[in-house]
Structures are given as structure tokens and as C-alpha cells.
Write an enzyme that holds these catalytic residues in place. Sequence first.
Site, PDB file in Angstrom:
ATOM      1  N   ASP A  74       0.837  -1.191   0.000  1.00 29.92           N
ATOM      2  CA  ASP A  74       0.000   0.000   0.000  1.00 29.92           C
ATOM      3  C   ASP A  74       0.880   1.251   0.000  1.00 29.92           C
ATOM      4  O   ASP A  74       2.082   1.183   0.230  1.00 29.92           O
ATOM      5  CB  ASP A  74      -0.872  -0.032   1.261  1.00 29.92           C
ATOM      6  CG  ASP A  74      -2.101   0.859   1.171  1.00 29.92           C
ATOM      7  OD1 ASP A  74      -2.361   1.416   0.090  1.00 29.92           O
ATOM      8  OD2 ASP A  74      -2.800   0.991   2.193  1.00 29.92           O
ATOM      9  N   GLU A  93       2.492   4.759  -4.345  1.00 29.59           N
ATOM     10  CA  GLU A  93       2.436   5.584  -5.569  1.00 29.59           C
ATOM     11  C   GLU A  93       3.757   6.321  -5.863  1.00 29.59           C
ATOM     12  O   GLU A  93       4.004   6.546  -7.067  1.00 29.59           O
ATOM     13  CB  GLU A  93       1.284   6.598  -5.472  1.00 29.59           C
ATOM     14  CG  GLU A  93      -0.100   5.995  -5.554  1.00 29.59           C
ATOM     15  CD  GLU A  93      -0.463   5.194  -4.310  1.00 29.59           C
ATOM     16  OE1 GLU A  93      -1.178   4.180  -4.468  1.00 29.59           O
ATOM     17  OE2 GLU A  93      -0.015   5.563  -3.205  1.00 29.59           O
ATOM     18  N   ASP A 144      -8.755   2.974  -2.177  1.00 27.03           N
ATOM     19  CA  ASP A 144      -9.641   3.356  -1.076  1.00 27.03           C
ATOM     20  C   ASP A 144     -11.011   3.781  -1.591  1.00 27.03           C
ATOM     21  O   ASP A 144     -11.383   4.961  -1.523  1.00 27.03           O
ATOM     22  CB  ASP A 144      -9.009   4.476  -0.259  1.00 27.03           C
ATOM     23  CG  ASP A 144      -7.752   4.020   0.457  1.00 27.03           C
ATOM     24  OD1 ASP A 144      -7.605   2.806   0.673  1.00 27.03           O
ATOM     25  OD2 ASP A 144      -6.920   4.867   0.795  1.00 27.03           O
TER      26      ASP A 144
END
Length: 416
Positions: free
Chosen positions: A311, A314, A405
Site C-alpha cells: 500500500d 504511488e 480506497d
Amino acid sequence: SWIVATGDEFWNAPTSDGDAFVSLDPYLHGFSFTEHALRLTLPIHDDEHFYGFGEHTGAMNKRGQQFSLWNWDPDRGHGPQTGKMYTAIPFYLAISPSTGRASGLLVDHTGNVDMDIGKTNPAELQITVQGESLVVYFFAGPTPADVLRQYTDLTGRMPLPPRWALGHHQGRWSYYTEQQVREIAAQFRARNLPCESLWLDIDHMDGFRTFTWKQDAFPDPSALCADLLEQGFHLIPVINPGIKTDRNYFVYQQGLEHGYLCRKQGGDLFMGTGWPDDCNFADYSRADVRKWWGDLFQGFLQQGIAGSWNDMNEPSQATLEEKKYHKPTRKTFDDDVLHLGGGEQITGPDGPPTSHTFFHNAYGLQMARAMREGTQRFAPDQRPFVLSRSGTAGIQRYAAMWTGDNSSWWEHISLA
């Protein structure tokens, strides 16, 4: 087939003054440049539809839109007009309904790619990148299946996942204790509901330190994994790239001692933010760092952990307070963070050093690669399971993806 245009070709080509982007016709038809950017312009046929580009909200056919391909953790509450999302892939599949012919294109670039798919000029597709080189692969089709086969011939195909990964997965933010996890598992079996895995978000960690357990809440992870597996559940923890800046934390100690942490071009450590607030980050552009990171996960694998949930890669920056109260954040790395790659081995597989400006979209892919390769080293006869929130072209070689999310909205069902 593929074409490449480099800065040297541009600087030596005849130009015409007066345009923001100077046409190189007839020398390199469709190419133009400014001092810091390159552009490829292609014609769009009357009825052509464009699909792909990674994760972008809105209609599947992207004709008439303009957007940036830049991995981004969007604000919570994203909707059809959000645009940038977690995974940017500079590949598209074009289909002409009148002829049934399909073609494709991949831009080999892991920095920002600006796509203008007929918004500025309905008859033109414009692809713009920063830097001094533009590499483009064309896929001739003629069917959609042919295009995808050609694309995956180049970028790789997804290996078979373990069979249990095809079942139902149960997770949320968050399960806070071992007892809560056991109760969830018991309820699934008492109600005869199929479920193959349970997922642990950030609250299983000791102070949000990756590769650790909160001892009072999860006192015996090995026993928990064994008991759950006996009931048919596989346990998967979240893995975040943010390394808490803490000299008593073994991951930070090792990263600092061996020089595995990202630095800025002047040599200073890059200090960012994450769930534990002040953080440093591993430089996954390097093979030695990827091996170190994958080996760190092997302690979890020895305890019976079945896979990894990657997670915030990015890479995203946000403290817990920022996430909770929607305070502003820098969102991602500074542009002058330097990724060392293969060092001076310019022709090696990891390439020369490059700034984050040009490595950004590859960060999550290389993190997922580290986790997959580490899992394979530990258990070479088993199929690894790696999930990643971020990636770019080729991520399918290393990890599955999920929608990030999302919220419990009808709208998000259609977006998925």
C-alpha cells in the site's frame, strides 16, 4: 514495431520558429519539442475509441479527454471526475467500430505522460513527456486479442496465482487485535460463508513500523496463522514503504547503515511522511535494495503469513492526522530525490541514476517486484501472492491490483 526519438535528434533537426512545440516534419513526422519536453502527434480516425491508460475514473472510452498519467493517491471521496488515480499505464487499445480493427500504443516512460485524446483537436492524439527521449511501441493488432498479446509479449504476463487467491478476501481498516481476527473467522465459518483470506491493515504494526507486530494485540502471530490456516484462512498484512525515522527500529538501522534509503541529489537523506509521521524510504530502483526489502519479509513468511498487501506505494505521503482530518500534504516525493538504479552501469538492467521526476510511476512496481522475488526466494516451489495499489506497465509480472480506497457508494460499484 517501435520508434525512438532522442534529444540529440531534436536539437540537430531543422526547426521553424514561433510555435510552442516546433514541428519536425518532414524529418520526423508527428514529433515536436520544446527545451524540456517532447511530443508525438497522431491522427484520430472518425469513429476510433480509446481504452486503457491504467486507472482513470469516468467513461471507459477516453476519447475527448485530457489527463496526466502520474500515479496518485486521490483524496477520499473520489468520483467520476477525479482523474488521476493509483496506477498509470501509458498504454491504450484503440478500436474502430466501423472496421472492427484494433491497434495499440505503449509509451516507454515512467515519469509523467500527458495524454490529449482529441480534446484540444478532435482529429489529433497528442502525447507529451518531459525529458530528452521518447520511446513508443506500436501494436498492429488487428484484433483486440492480438493487441493484448503483442503488448504482453513485450511487458510480460501474470503468473498463475495460488488457488486460494481466487476465493473471497475479507479485510477493512482495521482489525485491531488477534481476538478480533479470530472472531471474524469464527463468524464466517459459523454462517457457512466462503472465505479464503483475512487481511490486516496498519494497526497490526508496532507504531506503524513495517515488518513489525503490535505485541500486546498480536502476541503470537505464528499460532494465529497456524490456527487460521487449519480453518482454511490465509493471513495477509499490509506492507508500507514509509520507514519510521527511529534509530531503535531495525529496518531504519539497516537502511541507514547500508545506504539503502532515498537521498536527494545533493546527498541529504530524503525525509518524507507516512503513517508513523517522519519517514525515510527505500530506493527500489536498486537490485541490492530490492533484495534487502524482500528478505525483510521472510520473517513474516516463516510465521505463516501467506502474502503481502503493498500500500501507499504511488508513492504517497500522508500522516495519520492528515488522513483523518483532511489536512494538506505534499502527496509524493520531491522531484529532486535521486534513484540510483544500477549506478554507473548505464547499460545494466536497473539503468543509470535518475531523478524521481522520471522514476515516479515505477516506484510501486519495483516495490512489488521486491516482495515477489523475496517470497520466491523463501518458498521457490510455491506460487507467491502479492497485491499492489500502484504500478505501471509490467506490474502484472509481479502483483495483482485492487481498486484502492473506494467507499461504500453505488457510484464506486460502477467505477470499479
